[in-house]
Design a protein around this motif. Sequence first.
Motif, PDB file in Angstrom:
ATOM      1  N   ARG A   1       0.813  -1.206   0.000  1.00  0.00           N
ATOM      2  CA  ARG A   1       0.000   0.000   0.000  1.00  0.00           C
ATOM      3  C   ARG A   1       0.853   1.265   0.000  1.00  0.00           C
ATOM      4  O   ARG A   1       0.710   2.121  -0.864  1.00  0.00           O
ATOM      5  CB  ARG A   1      -0.917   0.005   1.234  1.00  0.00           C
TER       6      ARG A   1
ATOM      7  N   VAL B   1      -5.427   6.656  -6.333  1.00  0.00           N
ATOM      8  CA  VAL B   1      -5.005   5.328  -5.906  1.00  0.00           C
ATOM      9  C   VAL B   1      -5.999   4.778  -4.887  1.00  0.00           C
ATOM     10  O   VAL B   1      -6.340   5.456  -3.913  1.00  0.00           O
ATOM     11  CB  VAL B   1      -3.599   5.370  -5.263  1.00  0.00           C
ATOM     12  N   VAL B   2      -6.491   3.583  -5.135  1.00  0.00           N
ATOM     13  CA  VAL B   2      -7.333   2.890  -4.156  1.00  0.00           C
ATOM     14  C   VAL B   2      -6.687   1.541  -3.888  1.00  0.00           C
ATOM     15  O   VAL B   2      -6.364   0.811  -4.822  1.00  0.00           O
ATOM     16  CB  VAL B   2      -8.767   2.691  -4.695  1.00  0.00           C
ATOM     17  N   VAL B   3      -6.459   1.253  -2.620  1.00  0.00           N
ATOM     18  CA  VAL B   3      -5.836  -0.021  -2.285  1.00  0.00           C
ATOM     19  C   VAL B   3      -6.731  -0.769  -1.307  1.00  0.00           C
ATOM     20  O   VAL B   3      -7.240  -0.194  -0.349  1.00  0.00           O
ATOM     21  CB  VAL B   3      -4.437   0.179  -1.654  1.00  0.00           C
ATOM     22  N   VAL B   4      -6.931  -2.039  -1.597  1.00  0.00           N
ATOM     23  CA  VAL B   4      -7.703  -2.895  -0.692  1.00  0.00           C
ATOM     24  C   VAL B   4      -6.776  -3.967  -0.160  1.00  0.00           C
ATOM     25  O   VAL B   4      -6.071  -4.612  -0.931  1.00  0.00           O
ATOM     26  CB  VAL B   4      -8.896  -3.526  -1.440  1.00  0.00           C
ATOM     27  N   GLY B   5      -6.793  -4.157   1.132  1.00  0.00           N
ATOM     28  CA  GLY B   5      -5.888  -5.118   1.737  1.00  0.00           C
ATOM     29  C   GLY B   5      -4.464  -4.596   1.688  1.00  0.00           C
ATOM     30  O   GLY B   5      -4.216  -3.476   1.249  1.00  0.00           O
TER      31      GLY B   5
ATOM     32  N   SER C   1      -6.428   6.001 -12.988  1.00  0.00           N
ATOM     33  CA  SER C   1      -6.921   5.278 -11.818  1.00  0.00           C
ATOM     34  C   SER C   1      -6.022   4.088 -11.536  1.00  0.00           C
ATOM     35  O   SER C   1      -5.697   3.326 -12.442  1.00  0.00           O
ATOM     36  CB  SER C   1      -8.343   4.767 -12.065  1.00  0.00           C
TER      37      SER C   1
ATOM     38  N   PHE D   1      -5.718   0.789  -8.982  1.00  0.00           N
ATOM     39  CA  PHE D   1      -6.399  -0.007  -7.969  1.00  0.00           C
ATOM     40  C   PHE D   1      -5.518  -1.187  -7.611  1.00  0.00           C
ATOM     41  O   PHE D   1      -5.114  -1.960  -8.478  1.00  0.00           O
ATOM     42  CB  PHE D   1      -7.752  -0.491  -8.515  1.00  0.00           C
TER      43      PHE D   1
ATOM     44  N   GLU E   1      -4.984  -4.578  -5.028  1.00  0.00           N
ATOM     45  CA  GLU E   1      -5.694  -5.445  -4.098  1.00  0.00           C
ATOM     46  C   GLU E   1      -4.793  -6.602  -3.709  1.00  0.00           C
ATOM     47  O   GLU E   1      -4.248  -7.293  -4.573  1.00  0.00           O
ATOM     48  CB  GLU E   1      -6.988  -5.960  -4.728  1.00  0.00           C
TER      49      GLU E   1
ATOM     50  N   THR F   1      -4.996 -10.045  -1.740  1.00  0.00           N
ATOM     51  CA  THR F   1      -5.837 -11.032  -1.048  1.00  0.00           C
ATOM     52  C   THR F   1      -4.921 -12.111  -0.498  1.00  0.00           C
ATOM     53  O   THR F   1      -3.698 -11.969  -0.524  1.00  0.00           O
ATOM     54  CB  THR F   1      -6.869 -11.639  -2.003  1.00  0.00           C
TER      55      THR F   1
ATOM     56  N   PHE G   1      -4.251  -2.745 -10.945  1.00  0.00           N
ATOM     57  CA  PHE G   1      -4.823  -2.305 -12.220  1.00  0.00           C
ATOM     58  C   PHE G   1      -4.452  -0.843 -12.419  1.00  0.00           C
ATOM     59  O   PHE G   1      -4.648  -0.027 -11.522  1.00  0.00           O
ATOM     60  CB  PHE G   1      -6.348  -2.402 -12.207  1.00  0.00           C
TER      61      PHE G   1
ATOM     62  N   ARG H   1     -12.942   5.420  -4.169  1.00  0.00           N
ATOM     63  CA  ARG H   1     -12.372   5.291  -2.827  1.00  0.00           C
ATOM     64  C   ARG H   1     -13.344   4.617  -1.864  1.00  0.00           C
ATOM     65  O   ARG H   1     -12.965   3.739  -1.088  1.00  0.00           O
ATOM     66  CB  ARG H   1     -11.995   6.677  -2.310  1.00  0.00           C
TER      67      ARG H   1
ATOM     68  N   ASP I   1     -12.564  -3.397   1.632  1.00  0.00           N
ATOM     69  CA  ASP I   1     -11.661  -3.624   2.756  1.00  0.00           C
ATOM     70  C   ASP I   1     -12.433  -4.032   4.002  1.00  0.00           C
ATOM     71  O   ASP I   1     -12.039  -4.939   4.734  1.00  0.00           O
ATOM     72  CB  ASP I   1     -10.882  -2.333   3.039  1.00  0.00           C
TER      73      ASP I   1
ATOM     74  N   ARG J   1     -11.682   0.515  -9.578  1.00  0.00           N
ATOM     75  CA  ARG J   1     -10.706   0.691 -10.660  1.00  0.00           C
ATOM     76  C   ARG J   1     -10.993   1.944 -11.467  1.00  0.00           C
ATOM     77  O   ARG J   1     -10.283   2.237 -12.428  1.00  0.00           O
ATOM     78  CB  ARG J   1     -10.736  -0.534 -11.565  1.00  0.00           C
TER      79      ARG J   1
END
Lengths: 444, 210
Positions: free
Chosen positions: A321, A341-345, A377, A379, A381, A383, A390, B126, B133, B163
């Motif tokens: 991240r 920027v979007v980050v998951v996990g 954009s 993204f 992730e 897991t 992306f 976002r 999350d 995305r």
Amino acid sequence: MRYGPRVSLRPQGFLRVIPCWVVIDAVGSFSRNPEEESISDQTLDQSPQRRFAFVRNQDDRMIAGLSTGIADVLEIEAVYVRAAFVALAFAGGIGILLYAILWVLSLDEVPPERVAAMQKRFAARLPRQRLALWMLFGGVFLMLRSWGIWFGDSLVWSATFISFGFALTWSRVDPSRRSRWATQTFTGEGGNWRSVAIRIVAGGVLMTGGLAMYLNSVDANALVGNVALAVGMTVAGIALVLGPWVWRLVGQLGAERSERIRSDERAEMAAHLHDSVLQTLALMQRTDDPKSMSMLARQQERELRGWLYGPEPSPDGETMRSALEGSAARLESAHQVPIDVVVVGDAPMDDAIRALVAASGEAITNAARHSGAELISVFGEATGDTADIFVSDQGKGFILDETDPDRKGISESIIHRMERAGGEAIITSVPGEGTEVHMSVRRT
Amino acid sequence: MIDVFLVDDHQLFLSGVKAELSQVFTLAGVSSDVDDAIDQIRSTAPDVVLIDVHMPGGGGLAVVGAVLETHPDTKFLALSVSDAAEDVIAMIRAGARGYVTKSIAPSELADAIRRVNDGDAVFSPRLAGFVLDAFADTVPAPSDPELDQLTSREREVLRLIARGYAYKQVATKLSISVKTVESHVSAVLRKLQLSSRYELARWASDRRIV
């Protein structure tokens, strides 16, 4: 000295005690009468709906905050009111009874304007009237004595002297009262030190007198051989006299220290705001191009956010991240294109993740240079077993086969890099609609 | 015309948004104070309330809570500079139908207001990321599987939104209709509001920054 250790008063010797109160009054801080009955008298006639209108002060309290509440109205220090209660408590427990009664009658809340009105009334009182109130206190005191509501001369007088002496040394002189007091007492002169010294001496004399009186009354012979007790008593006496002063000095040092810390923090904040925010604002005012203006704003916002809320950012980025966000921020400044920027996990950095972030950096650079898109954009992730990033734009797009051989970036930096890391990169691009690069690795 | 009410304690921002929106929508009212906003919204009954998250006196949360109690049909779109996960999630859970940041372009804001007015949810990339999350796979044994987990389709939709895809592009990508995308997003919103997962709250409070 008007009040010696051997003061022994009969009721008819009432007049002899008055000078004590006059002295105390002159010494200063008894500019108001701390005596309870007269307060209630005062409040009685002017408050039709509620007779006792002082409010218990919950912020500064020993028992119920009653003394502080009374002191608030009288604009004196609570310690004097407490002293009066202590003295009266020895007068056959009257002080305790009075405290209980006033406690019941006092209020939790009082409208501030009423407190102000009462303060005004008391402030207007003449010294003569204050003297009268003091005499009233003395009179009631002696009356109780003559009625036998009394624990014995030595005990009550000692307690009275000690508590008022203590109150005297404990009280602080605030600037407004100091000036008034100085003009009254020292004909216009009189600094802080002088007043403090006089109060400490007067309080000390009172306390020593009270202590001596008490010791005198108990069996003196028992004390003679007992050096330890005598020394202890002396030390206690000195502590009682000088304690408040030392205590206040320590408190002052502490207050100064925390004030210094606060001002250091303010200075650091100011320095930071000056270095970053003010510079950026100045820069923005000199810029005509709305695009670079908004880039400056974005960059500054990110920095300020990180400074205000973020943990210390590590230079290399500890996790996927932070590495991805850091790299996007750098590329945004370099290419002047907004990158969301979007980050998951999240995932800890290892070789695979490092390759993934580096490849996505290339993808972002390509998009910024060639796509012409207004926004990129990103993204990410992570897991359990894979990590994906992306990078998409809605720009020109291109046909993969027609890619300029000079633009080795895509094949070398993105596709091959991902393959070497054991992952893959899939590029989808439609001319006129945009490009998306999907990079993924298996997590080890 | 949609009646829009603005609540924001920053006058500069308020007047800017007012100028932008008054060309497209009817302005039902403006307020910069929590209590005043509650009273005014109750009396003017606007279609959509654009509400700032951070305000003295309880903030947007207090307004949303109080108004929805008496006027449950009022639709709220939260607007903030904060972008912090805990603020976003708190507003959505209180009943806001969407969340956008103040840096949003005027046309997108107008779009979001229309969408909220139609009863749909507005998820920025976002916000989609936050929700993914918060509903991470790794949660053991949810107490209410119906509400505490996202379906794989919902997850897919959210990923695409995260995305940077618009609803229409999401629909094309998944070969479904825009209406279906909207219903997926609304379902996610409902789960977000009703789920009892304590992880949601904990997750949000753990996350001070984004």
